[in-house]
Design a protein around this motif. Sequence first.
Motif, PDB file in Angstrom:
ATOM      1  N   UNK A 106      20.288 -47.978  29.899  1.00  0.00           N
ATOM      2  CA  UNK A 106      20.259 -47.928  31.372  1.00  0.00           C
ATOM      3  C   UNK A 106      18.906 -48.362  31.916  1.00  0.00           C
ATOM      4  N   UNK A 107      17.834 -48.002  31.218  1.00  0.00           N
ATOM      5  CA  UNK A 107      16.494 -48.400  31.673  1.00  0.00           C
ATOM      6  C   UNK A 107      16.320 -49.913  31.612  1.00  0.00           C
ATOM      7  N   UNK A 108      16.900 -50.549  30.602  1.00  0.00           N
ATOM      8  CA  UNK A 108      16.843 -52.013  30.543  1.00  0.00           C
ATOM      9  C   UNK A 108      17.637 -52.632  31.695  1.00  0.00           C
ATOM     10  N   UNK A 109      18.721 -52.010  32.102  1.00  0.00           N
ATOM     11  CA  UNK A 109      19.554 -52.547  33.170  1.00  0.00           C
ATOM     12  C   UNK A 109      18.966 -52.266  34.557  1.00  0.00           C
ATOM     13  N   UNK A 110      18.109 -51.268  34.654  1.00  0.00           N
ATOM     14  CA  UNK A 110      17.532 -50.878  35.950  1.00  0.00           C
ATOM     15  C   UNK A 110      16.399 -51.834  36.335  1.00  0.00           C
ATOM     16  N   UNK A 111      16.073 -51.855  37.621  1.00  0.00           N
ATOM     17  CA  UNK A 111      14.936 -52.683  38.057  1.00  0.00           C
ATOM     18  C   UNK A 111      13.631 -52.186  37.424  1.00  0.00           C
ATOM     19  N   UNK A 112      12.692 -53.096  37.259  1.00  0.00           N
ATOM     20  CA  UNK A 112      11.390 -52.725  36.713  1.00  0.00           C
ATOM     21  C   UNK A 112      10.724 -51.695  37.617  1.00  0.00           C
ATOM     22  N   UNK A 113       9.942 -50.826  36.995  1.00  0.00           N
ATOM     23  CA  UNK A 113       9.259 -49.780  37.763  1.00  0.00           C
ATOM     24  C   UNK A 113       7.760 -49.929  37.595  1.00  0.00           C
ATOM     25  N   UNK A 114       7.056 -49.569  38.638  1.00  0.00           N
ATOM     26  CA  UNK A 114       5.594 -49.644  38.596  1.00  0.00           C
ATOM     27  C   UNK A 114       5.046 -48.426  37.855  1.00  0.00           C
ATOM     28  N   UNK A 115       3.795 -48.542  37.482  1.00  0.00           N
ATOM     29  CA  UNK A 115       3.154 -47.420  36.810  1.00  0.00           C
ATOM     30  C   UNK A 115       3.087 -46.212  37.734  1.00  0.00           C
ATOM     31  N   UNK A 116       2.920 -46.447  39.007  1.00  0.00           N
ATOM     32  CA  UNK A 116       2.873 -45.359  39.988  1.00  0.00           C
ATOM     33  C   UNK A 116       4.196 -44.600  40.007  1.00  0.00           C
ATOM     34  N   UNK A 117       5.326 -45.311  39.985  1.00  0.00           N
ATOM     35  CA  UNK A 117       6.640 -44.665  39.966  1.00  0.00           C
ATOM     36  C   UNK A 117       6.819 -43.838  38.683  1.00  0.00           C
ATOM     37  N   UNK A 118       6.390 -44.394  37.580  1.00  0.00           N
ATOM     38  CA  UNK A 118       6.489 -43.670  36.304  1.00  0.00           C
ATOM     39  C   UNK A 118       5.623 -42.420  36.340  1.00  0.00           C
ATOM     40  N   UNK A 119       4.413 -42.541  36.884  1.00  0.00           N
ATOM     41  CA  UNK A 119       3.508 -41.397  36.978  1.00  0.00           C
ATOM     42  C   UNK A 119       4.103 -40.290  37.837  1.00  0.00           C
ATOM     43  N   UNK A 120       4.766 -40.650  38.933  1.00  0.00           N
ATOM     44  CA  UNK A 120       5.407 -39.656  39.802  1.00  0.00           C
ATOM     45  C   UNK A 120       6.539 -38.938  39.062  1.00  0.00           C
ATOM     46  N   UNK A 121       7.297 -39.685  38.263  1.00  0.00           N
ATOM     47  CA  UNK A 121       8.366 -39.057  37.478  1.00  0.00           C
ATOM     48  C   UNK A 121       7.806 -38.122  36.412  1.00  0.00           C
ATOM     49  N   UNK A 122       6.703 -38.519  35.817  1.00  0.00           N
ATOM     50  CA  UNK A 122       6.061 -37.652  34.814  1.00  0.00           C
ATOM     51  C   UNK A 122       5.590 -36.366  35.481  1.00  0.00           C
ATOM     52  N   UNK A 123       4.994 -36.491  36.651  1.00  0.00           N
ATOM     53  CA  UNK A 123       4.520 -35.309  37.379  1.00  0.00           C
ATOM     54  C   UNK A 123       5.681 -34.400  37.767  1.00  0.00           C
ATOM     55  N   UNK A 124       6.839 -34.991  38.067  1.00  0.00           N
ATOM     56  CA  UNK A 124       8.012 -34.204  38.450  1.00  0.00           C
ATOM     57  C   UNK A 124       8.751 -33.641  37.234  1.00  0.00           C
ATOM     58  N   UNK A 125       8.371 -34.107  36.050  1.00  0.00           N
ATOM     59  CA  UNK A 125       9.002 -33.602  34.825  1.00  0.00           C
ATOM     60  C   UNK A 125      10.337 -34.224  34.485  1.00  0.00           C
TER      61      UNK A 125
END
Length: 146
Positions: A106-125
């Motif tokens: 699913x991650x390969x099929x999804x649009x690319x994400x910025x490092x900022x978006x990834x960091x926000x997801x990490x912070x949200x757990x």
Amino acid sequence: MEATTLPALAALIGSAAGALSSFAANWTTHWVHLNGGRSATEIAKREALYDKFIDEASRAFAHAQSCQEDNPSMVVPLFALVSRMRLISPPEVISAAEVVMVAVVDAYAAPNRSFREIREEVAAGVADPLRPFGEICRQDIEGSKR
């Protein structure tokens, strides 16, 4: 029966019983030791397989965050590892591994994400699709060691 025959017969039976119990004790000890060694080997095999799957899935998931691929060869190693798990792992581990595979695809099929978006997801757990897999693997290994 003669008076000397009975004590001799009792001694002979006692010696046979002693030898038989010694043999049984040695055989049981050897069998338990041999099976314990097999269990340790099986646990080590599963640990190595889980470790390799975690490495491969982490690499593929990280790659998928910044790249949309139409190349199935990126996930083939995951399919191979899950197939190997089907040989030696309990169903709970296999189910968790399949969930990880779906997340990677699913991650390969999804649009690319910025490092900022990834960091926000990490912070949200919510950014670690491997966490449930790792926890189930730990439970499997701990349960096998008992």
